[in-house]
Design an enzyme around this catalytic site. Structure first.
Site, PDB file in Angstrom:
ATOM      1  N   HIS A   1       0.816  -1.220   0.000  1.00 55.69           N
ATOM      2  CA  HIS A   1       0.000   0.000   0.000  1.00 55.69           C
ATOM      3  C   HIS A   1       0.846   1.264   0.000  1.00 55.69           C
ATOM      4  CE1 HIS A   1      -4.086  -1.719   0.687  1.00 55.69           C
ATOM      5  NE2 HIS A   1      -3.345  -2.754   1.007  1.00 55.69           N
TER       6      HIS A   1
ATOM      7  N   ASP B   1       3.587   9.445  -1.104  1.00 55.54           N
ATOM      8  CA  ASP B   1       2.388   8.712  -0.696  1.00 55.54           C
ATOM      9  C   ASP B   1       2.171   7.563  -1.675  1.00 55.54           C
ATOM     10  OD1 ASP B   1       0.074   8.224   0.797  1.00 55.54           O
ATOM     11  OD2 ASP B   1      -0.493  10.346   0.806  1.00 55.54           O
TER      12      ASP B   1
HETATM   13  P1  ADQ Z   1      -3.067   6.326   4.491  1.00 56.33           P
HETATM   14  O1  ADQ Z   1      -1.664   6.814   4.638  1.00 56.33           O
HETATM   15  O2  ADQ Z   1      -3.833   6.209   5.727  1.00 56.33           O
HETATM   16  O3  ADQ Z   1      -3.132   4.949   3.697  1.00 56.33           O
HETATM   17  P2  ADQ Z   1      -4.951   7.643   2.503  1.00 56.33           P
HETATM   18  O4  ADQ Z   1      -4.837   6.936   1.225  1.00 56.33           O
HETATM   19  O5  ADQ Z   1      -5.080   9.109   2.358  1.00 56.33           O
HETATM   20  O6  ADQ Z   1      -3.731   7.435   3.492  1.00 56.33           O
HETATM   21  O7  ADQ Z   1      -6.236   7.089   3.231  1.00 56.33           O
HETATM   22  C1  ADQ Z   1      -6.704   7.620   4.387  1.00 56.33           C
HETATM   23  C2  ADQ Z   1      -8.185   7.306   4.613  1.00 56.33           C
HETATM   24  O8  ADQ Z   1      -8.495   7.746   5.921  1.00 56.33           O
HETATM   25  C3  ADQ Z   1      -9.106   8.057   3.665  1.00 56.33           C
HETATM   26  O9  ADQ Z   1     -10.233   7.274   3.404  1.00 56.33           O
HETATM   27  C4  ADQ Z   1      -9.478   9.311   4.460  1.00 56.33           C
HETATM   28  O10 ADQ Z   1     -10.766   9.802   4.194  1.00 56.33           O
HETATM   29  C5  ADQ Z   1      -9.408   8.831   5.878  1.00 56.33           C
HETATM   30  N1  ADQ Z   1      -8.890   9.920   6.741  1.00 56.33           N
HETATM   31  C6  ADQ Z   1      -7.664  10.465   6.735  1.00 56.33           C
HETATM   32  N2  ADQ Z   1      -7.583  11.452   7.647  1.00 56.33           N
HETATM   33  C7  ADQ Z   1      -8.782  11.525   8.242  1.00 56.33           C
HETATM   34  C8  ADQ Z   1      -9.328  12.354   9.261  1.00 56.33           C
HETATM   35  N3  ADQ Z   1      -8.608  13.303   9.858  1.00 56.33           N
HETATM   36  N4  ADQ Z   1     -10.607  12.145   9.620  1.00 56.33           N
HETATM   37  C9  ADQ Z   1     -11.332  11.194   9.008  1.00 56.33           C
HETATM   38  N5  ADQ Z   1     -10.882  10.394   8.051  1.00 56.33           N
HETATM   39  C10 ADQ Z   1      -9.623  10.546   7.661  1.00 56.33           C
HETATM   40  C11 ADQ Z   1      -2.203   4.014   3.117  1.00 56.33           C
HETATM   41  C12 ADQ Z   1      -1.137   4.611   2.194  1.00 56.33           C
HETATM   42  C13 ADQ Z   1      -1.800   5.408   1.084  1.00 56.33           C
HETATM   43  C14 ADQ Z   1      -2.781   4.526   0.331  1.00 56.33           C
HETATM   44  C15 ADQ Z   1      -3.724   3.814   1.290  1.00 56.33           C
HETATM   45  C16 ADQ Z   1      -4.584   2.764   0.575  1.00 56.33           C
HETATM   46  O11 ADQ Z   1      -0.238   5.435   2.936  1.00 56.33           O
HETATM   47  O12 ADQ Z   1      -0.816   5.926   0.188  1.00 56.33           O
HETATM   48  O13 ADQ Z   1      -3.543   5.318  -0.565  1.00 56.33           O
HETATM   49  O14 ADQ Z   1      -3.011   3.133   2.309  1.00 56.33           O
HETATM   50  O15 ADQ Z   1      -3.811   1.851  -0.134  1.00 56.33           O
END
Ligand code: ADQ
Length: 466
Positions: free
Chosen positions: A154, A362
């Protein structure tokens, strides 16, 4: 149809859709094949031979084990989040190589292999997720497991020279080569893997993503993860989503709203984003009394020290921006250190004219895709996206920025704030089509389809003793 076995560090309850897109998508395939989901229970308990807890969630079996404190600290805090997370995000400066965490990381992967193997049925297909579990296939194979096993990373995979900074990188990559299918978020990550195995392991390119390496054949490719577009669109139209939208619109009727939603993590580039916003206020006085940045940063891994540093830096930047630019009736930054209920996110996104998704690195970044899906196609907001997010390979119509370039990013934010409606619509439409086509179901189906096509191998297992 083979039963699917998913293994990840943590599990979500597949009956609760509030868990978000990934859990929903995995739940769908797990439900349809009566699957098994295996991982850490999230609990710490004494002992070295934990029992497997089995829980039935509809047709899906959830199997978890507890970890003891020492294993948890070395495997989770130490190696996974103190070595692999920083290095895979290109932050060698933040990695703690010397603490001997690798033995604990391996111990937990061996424990998972030992506990999982007796639960497997002969025709099962295994799908292992993320950097916590890189050596799991090799450990399973060492115990005689002949199943087809896929792995999805991921987070990004760095270029060979950065990867090679990890003591034991050859062991890690040999672990990766024990899978039948390796999935990466982007073409760039996939290329880094190919370059590494060619340079360091003399891999033979068999074409179409197939490699002969360490005496076995494996398939590798980019499978960019998507969101559950239907689920997110439904959340946008649901009562809570609409109410949130209307409240934000009312509250900020005289302002232009910018939004950032992230886990509080150094990879997300939050201080750099704040500096770019400060530069915008400095360079463009017309944004005063008008632009408001709502930054939500959810608490994350607070027991790792690099995280408290980033928290303090961010708090101090937000304070100084508000102190220097704020007026009695206008605070440029509203910063909240908390998680927002998932049902309210779409309303917040939809009410915002601009989203700032500017990670330094990311894997993908799902917030970028959620923002696009939540917009009103007739009057959509603009996505300012870091070129270093995996999502930038797909969302080319975003305003792509280099988050290290403060002035350049500030300029892009100003462009976004002023973008004419026609251009906003055209860019949004192209990005929405991409999000729809490559949604989370496409991701699941294409990965599992490719895994089903790989040849299960009987021949030797690549393994290197630590
Ligand atoms: P993350 O680093 O957690 O995931 P991301 O892909 O942005 O990053 O996903 C975060 C999820 O959590 C999103 O659904 C978002 O809406 C939610 N989220 C984030 N901050 C929040 C907040 N303050 N309040 C509520 N909800 C929040 C890891 C990898 C990424 C990759 C994903 C999936 O680091 O690069 O895209 O896995 O593979």
């Amino acid at each position: 149809m083979s039963r699917l076995v998913v293994v990840s560090n943590r599990l979500a309850d597949p009956r609760k859709t509030a868990a978000g897109g990934l859990a929903v998508a995995l739940a769908e395939v797990l439900n349809s094949t009566g699957g098994l989901w295996f991982g850490w229970s999230g609990k710490i308990a004494e002992g070295t031979d934990p029992q497997v807890h089995i829980q039935q969630a509809g047709p899906v079996k959830l199997a978890t084990v507890d970890l003891n404190q020492e294993d948890h600290d070395a495997y989770y805090l130490g190696y996974s989040n103190g070595v692999l997370w920083p290095v895979f995000h290109y932050r060698l400066d933040l990695a703690d190589f010397d603490a001997g965490y690798i033995a604990g990381y391996r111990r937990v992967n061996q424990l998972f292999a030992r506990k999982l193997l007796p639960l497997l049925q002969p025709d099962d297909i295994l799908w292992i997720h993320d950097y916590h579990l890189i050596p799991l296939a090799a450990e399973l194979r060492a115990l005689g497991c002949k199943h087809r096993i896929g792995f999805f990373l991921h987070i990004p995979l760095p270029p060979p020279l950065i990867l090679a900074a990890i003591p034991g990188h050859d062991w890690l990559v040999k672990g990766l080569c024990s899978y039948d299918l390796l999935g990466f978020q982007s073409q760039a990550d996939h290329e880094h893997f190919c370059r590494y195995i060619q340079a360091e392991a003399h891999a033979q390119d068999l074409g179409e993503g197939r490699w002969r390496v360490f005496n076995r054949t494996l398939q590798a490719g980019a499978f960019p993860i998507g969101i559950d577009v239907q689920e997110f669109a439904a959340l946008t139209a649901a009562t809570e989503g609409r109410e949130m939208y209307e409240r934000m619109k009312r509250e900020y009727s005289r302002r232009k709203l910018l939004v950032g939603v992230d886990r509080l993590d150094y990879s997300k580039g939050l201080p750099q984003r704040m500096r770019a916003f400060r530069e915008l206020l400095k360079q463009h006085p017309e944004t005063h009394n008008s632009a408001v940045l709502i930054q939500i940063a959810s608490p994350s891994r607070e027991d790792v020290s690099a995280y408290s540093d980033i928290l303090h830096e961010l708090e101090s930047l937000c304070g100084s921006i508000n102190g220097n630019y704020g007026e009695l009736d206008w605070m440029p930054v509203r910063y909240m250190h908390r998680t927002v209920a998932r049902a309210r996110l779409p309303g917040l996104y939809r009410a915002s004219r601009v989203a700032l998704v500017t990670p330094l690195r990311d894997g993908m970044n799902l917030v970028a895709k959620e923002f696009v899906v939540a917009q009103d196609p007739e009057d959509p907001g603009v996505l300012v996206l870091s070129r270093f997010a995996g999502a930038a390979e797909q969302l080319k119509e975003a305003l792509l920025v280099n988050p290290y370039d403060t002035e350049g990013t500030a300029g892009a934010i100003q462009l976004a704030l002023q973008m004419p409606l026609e251009e906003r619509r055209a860019r949004h439409q192209a990005m929405l089509e991409n999000c729809r086509r490559y949604d989370v179901h496409w991701w699941c189906d294409s990965f599992l389809g490719a895994l089903a096509k790989t040849q299960a191998e009987e021949t030797g297992t690549p393994w290197l003793r630590l």
